[in-house]
Design a protein around this motif. Sequence first.
Motif, short mmCIF file in Angstrom:
data_model
loop_
_atom_site.label_atom_id
_atom_site.label_comp_id
_atom_site.label_asym_id
_atom_site.label_seq_id
_atom_site.Cartn_x
_atom_site.Cartn_y
_atom_site.Cartn_z
N TRP A 9 -39.15 -15.74 6.84
CA TRP A 9 -39.84 -14.50 7.21
C TRP A 9 -41.02 -14.85 8.09
O TRP A 9 -41.62 -15.93 7.98
N VAL A 10 -41.39 -13.98 8.98
CA VAL A 10 -42.57 -14.16 9.81
C VAL A 10 -43.08 -12.79 10.23
O VAL A 10 -42.30 -11.92 10.62
N THR B 72 -31.18 -18.04 8.91
CA THR B 72 -31.08 -19.39 9.47
C THR B 72 -32.35 -19.76 10.23
O THR B 72 -33.11 -18.89 10.70
N LEU B 73 -32.54 -21.08 10.38
CA LEU B 73 -33.71 -21.57 11.09
C LEU B 73 -33.66 -21.19 12.56
O LEU B 73 -34.69 -20.88 13.18
N ALA B 74 -32.47 -21.17 13.13
CA ALA B 74 -32.33 -20.81 14.55
C ALA B 74 -32.78 -19.37 14.80
O ALA B 74 -33.49 -19.08 15.77
N GLU B 75 -32.35 -18.47 13.94
CA GLU B 75 -32.77 -17.07 14.08
C GLU B 75 -34.27 -16.94 13.84
O GLU B 75 -34.97 -16.19 14.54
N HIS B 76 -34.76 -17.68 12.88
CA HIS B 76 -36.19 -17.66 12.57
C HIS B 76 -37.01 -18.13 13.77
O HIS B 76 -38.09 -17.58 14.04
N ALA B 77 -36.51 -19.12 14.50
CA ALA B 77 -37.24 -19.65 15.65
C ALA B 77 -37.44 -18.58 16.72
O ALA B 77 -38.48 -18.55 17.40
N VAL B 78 -36.47 -17.69 16.87
CA VAL B 78 -36.60 -16.60 17.84
C VAL B 78 -37.75 -15.68 17.44
O VAL B 78 -38.56 -15.26 18.28
N TYR B 79 -37.86 -15.37 16.17
CA TYR B 79 -38.93 -14.49 15.68
C TYR B 79 -40.29 -15.18 15.74
O TYR B 79 -41.31 -14.53 15.99
#
Length: 407
Positions: free
Chosen positions: A369-370, A384-391
């Motif tokens: 979460w962010v 996933t970490l990849a999706e999290h990186a976009v946020y």
Amino acid sequence: MSHRHPPFPAADHGAEKHPDDYYEEHHPVHPEPVEQFFEADVPSRRTRRPSKARQRRRRRGTIVMLVVVLLFVGVVFGAAMFLRNLLGVGEVTDYAGPGTGSVTFTVEAGAGPLIVGNELEQQDIVASADEFLNALAAEADGRVIQPGDYEMKYQMSSAEAAKALLAEGGAGVYYAAVARDLRQNEVLDILAESTGIPREEFEALAEDPTQFGIPEKSPSLEGYLYPGEYRFDLDITATEVIQQMVDNTKAALEEAGVTDPDEQYRILTIASIVQAEAGQADYAQVAGAIMNRLGPDNTETNGLIQSDATVTYGLDRKSYNLTDEEKADKSNPYNTYAIEGLPVGPIGSPSAEAIEAAVNPADVPYYYWVTVDLDTGETKFSETLAEHAVYVQEYQEWCADNAGRCE
């Protein structure tokens, strides 16, 4: 042509007649008086009905005169009221007696006499703030109005109101407002300032939390100083203050169904992270993501919570930024980037809502979460970490557009 009378008849052998006698014979005098004759035959100008034009002129004149009179009366009345207000003539500056009815009057922390007086006047507890201030100065004798709730009456005399607020006729208290998510050191500052009890007394009590029924594993009072508004009795001690706050925390845990002391400690730790990491609307989802990270089958983060808030707590600062070295430092017992599982204890004072979320987390598939907008609190979740990186990139762009907000 002129009108002429007929010639006189010849004189008879009788008495001689005067010409006037002849006129009277042929023109007898009217039996009515002259005045009546003219009144009957020639109407007087004074008895004639006025014309419509004249009547309209008269009506207009009457209306104009009435308007002038009303305007004059209005001007006189307005001037009188202005002078009345200017000079205070007829104005009630103080009520007589103890007042009527009942009202709870609250003195907020930091409210001075002027603020108190104005609020008393607005609530019709006293007639005049100025008169109250005069009465307060006469009654105070070195005392000050303490924050808290006071049972008072409407329309009290200023002297009675002053006595009530100086604890002669009302219940004075110490008022303390403890916000959620505050750390122990911040709460102790508030308690010392609000009650006048030396901070050192609270610090000494925090060194032995077990005396308040807190598990021995707890290094401090952190997490047990329940947030909320407090009104402490004027003769309260530091020990009684802390015990009341701890009792409130336990009551919130029991209300959520948690009674075991060790489980209470665990829930408080999770709730304090939830409180620090999310807005209230996202408490349950963040709690669900934390529980996923703590799960034995977590291969996404391998048991690491990776909370910035826990790391900065261990570093004794509040910040959104961490270095790679700080994230790798295992000497920090609150470093959830380097140490699996929960930190050694709570990192702040969680609210009842955060406690409820920790007890009943949402069933979500997320691990990350962010908060991408610190103003609105918008938080985005991902699996996933990849999706999290976009946020995370979205968050960084927001920080770039709002200089100084993400320090």
